[in-house]
Design a protein around this motif. Structure first.
Motif, PDB file in Angstrom:
ATOM      1  N   ALA A  80       3.614  36.922  54.451  1.00  0.00           N
ATOM      2  CA  ALA A  80       3.681  36.240  55.755  1.00  0.00           C
ATOM      3  C   ALA A  80       4.319  34.864  55.623  1.00  0.00           C
ATOM      4  N   THR A  81       4.034  34.172  54.513  1.00  0.00           N
ATOM      5  CA  THR A  81       4.624  32.845  54.301  1.00  0.00           C
ATOM      6  C   THR A  81       6.131  32.942  54.129  1.00  0.00           C
ATOM      7  N   ILE A  82       6.575  33.914  53.346  1.00  0.00           N
ATOM      8  CA  ILE A  82       8.015  34.096  53.132  1.00  0.00           C
ATOM      9  C   ILE A  82       8.688  34.512  54.441  1.00  0.00           C
ATOM     10  N   GLN A  83       7.999  35.332  55.220  1.00  0.00           N
ATOM     11  CA  GLN A  83       8.523  35.709  56.529  1.00  0.00           C
ATOM     12  C   GLN A  83       8.729  34.468  57.399  1.00  0.00           C
ATOM     13  N   SER A  84       7.777  33.557  57.386  1.00  0.00           N
ATOM     14  CA  SER A  84       7.897  32.338  58.194  1.00  0.00           C
ATOM     15  C   SER A  84       9.020  31.448  57.687  1.00  0.00           C
TER      16      SER A  84
ATOM     17  N   LEU B 143      22.549  28.090  58.650  1.00  0.00           N
ATOM     18  CA  LEU B 143      21.460  27.785  59.578  1.00  0.00           C
ATOM     19  C   LEU B 143      21.364  28.810  60.705  1.00  0.00           C
ATOM     20  N   LYS B 144      22.500  29.452  61.024  1.00  0.00           N
ATOM     21  CA  LYS B 144      22.497  30.452  62.105  1.00  0.00           C
ATOM     22  C   LYS B 144      22.907  31.838  61.615  1.00  0.00           C
ATOM     23  N   GLY B 145      22.938  32.033  60.302  1.00  0.00           N
ATOM     24  CA  GLY B 145      23.551  33.265  59.808  1.00  0.00           C
ATOM     25  C   GLY B 145      22.715  34.108  58.861  1.00  0.00           C
ATOM     26  N   LEU B 146      21.387  34.014  58.925  1.00  0.00           N
ATOM     27  CA  LEU B 146      20.562  34.847  58.040  1.00  0.00           C
ATOM     28  C   LEU B 146      20.737  36.324  58.396  1.00  0.00           C
ATOM     29  N   LYS B 147      21.076  37.148  57.391  1.00  0.00           N
ATOM     30  CA  LYS B 147      21.225  38.592  57.604  1.00  0.00           C
ATOM     31  C   LYS B 147      19.929  39.323  57.264  1.00  0.00           C
ATOM     32  N   TYR B 148      19.419  39.071  56.067  1.00  0.00           N
ATOM     33  CA  TYR B 148      18.158  39.710  55.680  1.00  0.00           C
ATOM     34  C   TYR B 148      17.573  39.002  54.464  1.00  0.00           C
ATOM     35  N   ILE B 149      16.308  39.291  54.219  1.00  0.00           N
ATOM     36  CA  ILE B 149      15.609  38.839  53.013  1.00  0.00           C
ATOM     37  C   ILE B 149      15.106  40.084  52.306  1.00  0.00           C
TER      38      ILE B 149
ATOM     39  N   THR C 251      10.936  43.143  61.039  1.00  0.00           N
ATOM     40  CA  THR C 251      11.928  42.425  61.835  1.00  0.00           C
ATOM     41  C   THR C 251      11.392  41.030  62.146  1.00  0.00           C
ATOM     42  N   LEU C 252      12.106  40.011  61.701  1.00  0.00           N
ATOM     43  CA  LEU C 252      11.683  38.635  61.935  1.00  0.00           C
ATOM     44  C   LEU C 252      11.908  38.245  63.399  1.00  0.00           C
ATOM     45  N   GLN C 253      11.295  37.164  63.812  1.00  0.00           N
ATOM     46  CA  GLN C 253      11.443  36.707  65.192  1.00  0.00           C
ATOM     47  C   GLN C 253      12.889  36.373  65.535  1.00  0.00           C
ATOM     48  N   ASN C 254      13.669  35.992  64.530  1.00  0.00           N
ATOM     49  CA  ASN C 254      15.070  35.665  64.773  1.00  0.00           C
ATOM     50  C   ASN C 254      15.966  36.905  64.769  1.00  0.00           C
TER      51      ASN C 254
ATOM     52  N   TYR D 181      13.002  43.069  53.861  1.00  0.00           N
ATOM     53  CA  TYR D 181      12.716  44.294  53.121  1.00  0.00           C
ATOM     54  C   TYR D 181      11.841  43.935  51.925  1.00  0.00           C
ATOM     55  N   ALA D 182      10.760  44.665  51.727  1.00  0.00           N
ATOM     56  CA  ALA D 182       9.844  44.338  50.629  1.00  0.00           C
ATOM     57  C   ALA D 182       9.394  45.596  49.901  1.00  0.00           C
ATOM     58  N   ILE D 183       9.536  45.588  48.576  1.00  0.00           N
ATOM     59  CA  ILE D 183       8.941  46.610  47.715  1.00  0.00           C
ATOM     60  C   ILE D 183       7.876  45.908  46.892  1.00  0.00           C
ATOM     61  N   ARG D 184       6.612  46.237  47.178  1.00  0.00           N
ATOM     62  CA  ARG D 184       5.504  45.493  46.554  1.00  0.00           C
ATOM     63  C   ARG D 184       4.678  46.341  45.586  1.00  0.00           C
TER      64      ARG D 184
END
Length: 438
Positions: free
Chosen positions: A232-236, A214-220, A45-48, A53-56
């Motif tokens: 962590a960089t992509i999260q930021s 700018l105010k509507g990110l749902k998920y990455i 869960t991001l700060q915003n 979601y990540a499959i690594r």
């Protein structure tokens, strides 16, 4: 002579061994599938408040990242949503569109934009060692796009010309009339008109971008073997956007059965669309109805294909499906036939539906279709990217991976009697919107 003897002996023994290993007179053992061992993504869960979601756990050298925004056309006109998406990489105050594309190309990256009624998805694919740099270029372009008036004008002219050409096609006319009539009481039925392109202002795009990007990110979502630092960089990067509470709407999905004919004198073909408002995978009948749909028109060996393509030769292709929307869905049958075969095709479709309603499917056909459906699920779950797609497909509807175990179980256990009952409940001709254009 002795060498020849031993050589023959070795060959003989080898053949005996192979014969013992594989007896082609015996059918191979088969096993039934009841569970798919999915790789669950990491969920951050991001700060915003948006999710990552990540499959690594994958051996692929490439990485795919999807940034998904609440910027579908339900939140504005379809033109504004599509134009905004198309222009996201059109340039900032510091970089031109060519410079952005060249920066991504130089890193071996690929990007794409997909706009639907319910979301906007911006994707990048690249090698693991370059994916962070590609993502940084992409996010900078999205956040700082300047919507150059010249770019807007060129895109509007291009899209208006393409739409004018598309509107001459009977397939487009039938599809538009079908959706417009079926979804007339909700924004899903709103259609773009040619004249709408003449009333778009730069300020429309700027405002929509501000509110829904700018105010509507749902998920990455990330699929690829990136390390913790890159994650962590992509999260930021995602946390540079905001996530405001997504407004839910209580749309009216009621409709009235209808019969529409759009005459086109010069047309050689007639496009046919038949269907009704139905449901999505949240509904208790969705899985078993999927079997009904597959038998009727959901694969190449379906009854509609066999009857109308193979036996009668009215068309090159005909199919049926269930389109899923966030709150509902709709069943449809679509085809294009020679103009002289329009009425005969509608009669043939009715006959196949009536057959499903009055006669139970044979065990042979039902077993074939069950195996086909389960095989498709397995094929569509192969690999890390496929697993992420399967995860998003259920997560969107508040479900989890257990849905697929239930899907397999219900498909395996559904009876011919149940399918007949479902056909009678949901496939009544008098409940359909029927559109013909040609």
């Amino acid at each position: 002579m002795l060498k020849t003897f031993y050589k023959k002996r070795i060959v003989h023994n080898s053949l005996l061994k192979r014969k013992r290993m594989m007896n082609r007179t015996l059918a191979p053992k088969t096993s039934t599938v009841s569970h798919i061992d999915f790789q669950s993504p990491e969920i951050i869960t991001l700060q915003n408040g948006a999710k990552l979601y990540a499959i690594r756990k994958t051996n692929d050298e490439t990485v795919r990242i999807d940034f998904v925004f609440d910027a579908g056309s339900l939140k504005t006109s379809k033109i504004i949503a599509q134009l905004t998406g198309d222009l996201l990489l059109s340039g900032t105050h510091d970089k031109s569109s060519d410079e952005i594309e060249e920066a991504i190309d130089a890193l071996g990256g690929f990007n794409g934009v997909e706009i639907t009624k319910e979301k906007a998805k911006i994707s990048v694919i690249g090698l693991r060692e370059h994916i962070v740099s590609i993502a940084e270029t992409l996010v900078d372009a999205i956040m700082n796009v300047n919507f150059n008036p010249k770019e807007i004008k060129q895109l509007l002219q291009s899209k208006k010309k393409k739409m004018a050409i598309s509107l001459e096609k009977v397939s487009t006319q039938a599809r538009r009339a079908f959706i417009s009539d079926l979804m007339q009481n909700s924004p899903y039925g709103d259609l773009v008109q040619l004249e709408d392109y003449d009333h778009i202002e730069q300020s429309d795009l700027i405002e929509f971008h501000k509110e829904k990007y700018l105010k509507g990110l749902k998920y990455i979502s990330i699929v690829g073997a990136i390390d913790d630092q890159d994650l962590a960089t992509i999260q930021s990067l995602g946390e540079q956007f905001k996530k405001e509470e997504i407004t839910s709407f209580d749309y009216d999905y009621s409709y009235s059965p209808n019969n529409i004919h759009i005459e086109k004198d010069q047309a050689v073909q007639t496009a046919i669309r038949v269907g009704r408002v139905l449901f999505n995978k949240q509904h208790t009948d969705f899985i078993k109805f999927s079997v009904v749909n597959t038998i009727l028109g959901g694969y190449f060996g379906s009854r509609l294909m066999t009857s109308i393509r193979e036996d009668k030769g009215y068309t090159y292709g005909i199919g049926s499906g269930v389109a899923q929307l966030s709150e509902t869905g709709y069943f449809f049958i679509s085809t294009e036939v020679g103009k002289e075969f329009k009425d005969l095709t509608l009669e043939a479709i009715q006959e196949e539906i009536t057959l499903l309603q009055t006669e139970e499917v044979s065990k042979k056909e039902l077993d074939l279709v069950k195996n086909y459906i389960i095989g498709q699920i397995l094929e569509q779950s192969d690999g890390a990217q496929a697993m992420m797609d399967r995860f998003i497909s259920v997560e969107t509807f508040g479900l989890d991976f257990s849905y697929y175990d239930d899907f397999i179980k219900q498909v395996k256990e559904v009876t011919a009697e149940e399918l007949k009952e479902l056909a009678n409940r949901y496939l009544n001709w008098e409940d359909f919107v029927v559109v013909c254009a040609g």
